[in-house]
Design an enzyme around this catalytic site. Sequence first.
Site, PDB file in Angstrom:
ATOM      1  N   LYS A   1     -15.051  -0.097   6.802  1.00 22.54           N
ATOM      2  CA  LYS A   1     -15.729  -0.536   5.584  1.00 22.54           C
ATOM      3  C   LYS A   1     -17.041   0.191   5.383  1.00 22.54           C
ATOM      4  CE  LYS A   1     -13.548  -5.045   5.265  1.00 22.54           C
ATOM      5  NZ  LYS A   1     -13.708  -6.499   5.325  1.00 22.54           N
TER       6      LYS A   1
ATOM      7  N   LYS B   1       0.881  -3.397   3.560  1.00 25.60           N
ATOM      8  CA  LYS B   1       0.763  -4.849   3.569  1.00 25.60           C
ATOM      9  C   LYS B   1       0.299  -5.365   2.208  1.00 25.60           C
ATOM     10  CE  LYS B   1      -2.425  -7.530   5.960  1.00 25.60           C
ATOM     11  NZ  LYS B   1      -3.335  -7.836   7.055  1.00 25.60           N
TER      12      LYS B   1
ATOM     13  N   LYS C   1      -5.295  -8.203  -0.992  1.00 27.27           N
ATOM     14  CA  LYS C   1      -6.104  -8.359  -2.195  1.00 27.27           C
ATOM     15  C   LYS C   1      -6.916  -7.098  -2.475  1.00 27.27           C
ATOM     16  CE  LYS C   1      -9.241 -10.904   0.716  1.00 27.27           C
ATOM     17  NZ  LYS C   1      -9.275 -12.222   1.314  1.00 27.27           N
TER      18      LYS C   1
END
Length: 334
Positions: A112, A195, A198
């Site tokens: 991230k 996968k 969101k």
Amino acid sequence: MKRVLSGIQPTAESFHLGNYLGAVKQWVELQSEHDAFYCVVDLHALTVETDPAVLRRRTLASVAQLIALGVDPQKCTLFIQSHVPEHNQLAWVLECLTGFGEAGRMTQFKDKSQKSGSDRTVVGLFTYPILQAADIMLYQANLVPVGEDQRQHIELTRDLGERFNSRFGATLTIPEAYILKSAAKINDLQDPLAKMSKSAASNSGVIDILDNPDINAKKIKSAVTDTGKEVVFDEKNKPGISNLLTIHSALSGKTIADIENSFAHKGYGEFKSEVADVVATYFTPIRKKAEELLADSQGLQKILAEGADKARAVASATLASAYDAIGLVPPRKR
Ligand code: TRP
């Protein structure tokens, strides 16, 4: 009874099918034979900049969805993380036991922070796994149901717990990851090798359980499949069809073999329509229930207050022993 703790972030308006089948459904199964603590981790969600009204709405919507999906406040302790200030208090103690390099090796943090660059990465993202460790060990949890992507955070939790106990005496229970069954792995409808998530580039491959059934039906009917004709489970050559079979089977309760048989002489179109029906039938009552819960804000507040009380009773005892063990002088009782 073994104690279980897990948390879910309120980072979307609706949970998606992958959240449900990959996590929440198993939380529901675990609550009957374990002493389960489930929390909506709103403090963790602060690591992503969010409008206050949106965060508030998502947090309550998450609680309502958990209950609608079967997390039963009578059988488990369901609460909002920020209602229990001990999470932050234990997190600080654990931060003082964590090496800078150790925290820097967490792959989620590395991914991230690399994406956004160090000036735009908040320190909270760096300490995120340590707050997670506090979430778990405050409740002396034995098992932590999480997806494979959280394994490293549970390893860190164990390391910190062991470090604490060896320096200050046995205080914290060392938890184990309870990695959720891969049979329930749900992939993106548009990119069936990835996968369902969101954070997918596009929402068109994600089934949001609170969405209107028509929207979901459209998404299912335009799911990416191969050019063949047979409805058979073959993850390697037919990842799209296999994903739809997994979804159907998980929600209808039928075995994959039975579903394959019933579509033996039919095409993908009919199969997709049935998957859309199965999804709509399953989630329509759940959506209604979530809406009812959200409409009764007093009722929801009451459930949350009770959950927070139950959680705090355990959390404050753990924090008091941890503070005492490390040599913080307890305040005099008056
Ligand atoms: N990091 C977890 C996730 O993204 C969420 C989480 C926060 C959690 N605290 C937790 C999971 C404690 C299990 C236990 O999925």
